[in-house]
Design an enzyme around this catalytic site. Structure first.
Site, short mmCIF file in Angstrom:
data_model
loop_
_atom_site.label_atom_id
_atom_site.label_comp_id
_atom_site.label_asym_id
_atom_site.label_seq_id
_atom_site.Cartn_x
_atom_site.Cartn_y
_atom_site.Cartn_z
N ARG A 109 5.73 10.84 -2.50
CA ARG A 109 5.17 10.70 -1.14
C ARG A 109 6.30 11.05 -0.51
NH1 ARG A 109 4.95 4.74 1.42
NH2 ARG A 109 3.66 5.40 3.58
N PRO A 140 1.15 -1.22 0.17
CA PRO A 140 -0.43 -0.31 0.10
C PRO A 140 0.94 1.08 0.24
CG PRO A 140 0.33 -1.01 2.74
CD PRO A 140 0.53 -2.12 1.32
N ASN A 141 0.42 2.06 -0.68
CA ASN A 141 1.07 3.15 -0.77
C ASN A 141 2.12 3.64 -1.49
OD1 ASN A 141 -1.55 4.90 0.67
ND2 ASN A 141 -0.80 3.59 2.63
N HIS A 188 13.04 -2.63 2.64
CA HIS A 188 12.27 -1.43 2.79
C HIS A 188 13.48 -0.18 3.10
CE1 HIS A 188 9.09 -3.20 5.71
NE2 HIS A 188 9.81 -4.08 5.89
N ARG A 200 12.66 4.63 13.22
CA ARG A 200 11.25 5.53 12.80
C ARG A 200 10.40 5.19 14.47
NH1 ARG A 200 9.20 5.42 7.09
NH2 ARG A 200 8.16 6.82 7.93
N TYR A 240 11.33 8.77 1.49
CA TYR A 240 11.19 8.12 0.94
C TYR A 240 11.62 8.14 -0.52
CZ TYR A 240 8.17 5.76 3.92
OH TYR A 240 7.11 5.19 4.93
N ASN A 261 8.03 -5.22 -0.71
CA ASN A 261 7.48 -4.22 0.36
C ASN A 261 6.63 -4.35 1.15
OD1 ASN A 261 7.76 -1.54 1.94
ND2 ASN A 261 9.17 -0.78 0.51
N ALA A 293 3.23 -0.68 5.29
CA ALA A 293 2.42 -1.26 6.46
C ALA A 293 1.95 -2.06 6.82
CB ALA A 293 1.25 0.14 6.91
N GLU A 351 12.35 -9.30 2.18
CA GLU A 351 12.09 -8.43 2.87
C GLU A 351 12.71 -6.70 2.62
OE1 GLU A 351 10.85 -8.64 6.78
OE2 GLU A 351 9.92 -6.47 7.28
C1 DQA Z 1 8.08 0.93 4.21
C2 DQA Z 1 7.76 1.72 5.86
C3 DQA Z 1 6.82 1.07 6.35
O1 DQA Z 1 6.71 1.59 7.49
C4 DQA Z 1 5.82 2.28 5.46
O2 DQA Z 1 4.65 1.58 5.92
C5 DQA Z 1 5.75 1.91 4.41
C6 DQA Z 1 6.98 2.15 4.12
C7 DQA Z 1 9.26 1.42 3.35
O3 DQA Z 1 9.87 0.98 2.76
O4 DQA Z 1 10.15 2.36 4.18
O5 DQA Z 1 4.77 2.31 3.89
O6 DQA Z 1 8.09 0.18 4.25
#
Ligand code: DQA
Length: 154
Positions: A23, A15-16, A105, A112, A28, A79, A82, A103
Site C-alpha cells: 500500500r 485497518p489496511n 504512526h 498530511r 508507508y 497503530n 484511520a 501510539e
Molecule cells: C497511519 C496514518 C493514518 O492516518 C492512516 O489512516 C493509516 C496509517 C500511519 O501509520 O501513518 O492507515 O496510521
C-alpha cells in the site's frame, strides 16, 4: 533470572495495515507487517518480554481484543490507522486494560491532510511516535520494555 515473567506486550494494528509493503509504499515503505511483527517479537524477547501481535480491519474485533487484554498484557503498542482520527469507541476501549499505551504512526500525519492531524488516542497515550517509518514500532517496544522494567532492583 526474574522469577515472575512480565506479562507480554500487545502490538495492535488497525485497518489496511495488513497491506503494509504494498500500500502506497512512497508513504508507508516496503516492509511487510509480518516483517514488522517478527522484528518486534525478536526485540521484545531480547528485552525480556513476550509480544502478542494482531491486526484487524474490524473495529468491533479490535475493541473486543482490548476488553480481553485487561489483566493479560503489560503494555500496548497501537497503530489504529484511520480509526485514530475517527473512533471514540476505540479510544474508550484503550483505557480498559489500564496499561501504558504507545501510539505509532508510520507516516508523519502532521505533514498530511488536516483530517489526520487529530487523534482520539493521543490524550490517553503515554507517548506518540509519528513519521519514523516502521522503525517506530521497535522504538515503541524499546520504550515500553524500559518503562515497565523495575529500575535496577533485583
Ligand atoms: C497511519 C496514518 C493514518 O492516518 C492512516 O489512516 C493509516 C496509517 C500511519 O501509520 O501513518 O492507515 O496510521
Amino acid at each position: 533470572m526474574a522469577e515472575n515473567e512480565p506479562l507480554p506486550l500487545l502490538l495492535l494494528n488497525g485497518p489496511n495495515l495488513n497491506t503494509l509493503g504494498l500500500r502506497e509504499p512512497e508513504i508507508y515503505g516496503s516492509t511487510t507487517l509480518a516483517e514488522v511483527v517478527r522484528d518486534c517479537e525478536r526485540l521484545a524477547a531480547e528485552l525480556g518480554f513476550g509480544l502478542r501481535a494482531a491486526q484487524t480491519n474490524s473495529e468491533g474485533e479490535m475493541i473486543d481484543w482490548l476488553h480481553e487484554a485487561r489483566g493479560q498484557v503489560s503494555g500496548i503498542i497501537i497503530n489504529a490507522g484511520a480509526w485514530t482520527h475517527t473512533s471514540i469507541a476505540l479510544a474508550d476501549a484503550l483505557r480498559i486494560p489500564e496499561v501504558p499505551v504507545i501510539e505509532v504512526h508510520i507516516s508523519n500525519v502532521h505533514q498530511r491532510e488536516e483530517f489526520r492531524h487529530h487523534s482520539y488516542i493521543s490524550p490517553l497515550a503515554v507517548g506518540v511516535i509519528v513519521g519514523l517509518g516502521v522503525n517506530g514500532y521497535e522504538y515503541a517496544v524499546r520504550f515500553l520494555a524500559d518503562h515497565l522494567s523495575p529500575s535496577t532492583e533485583d
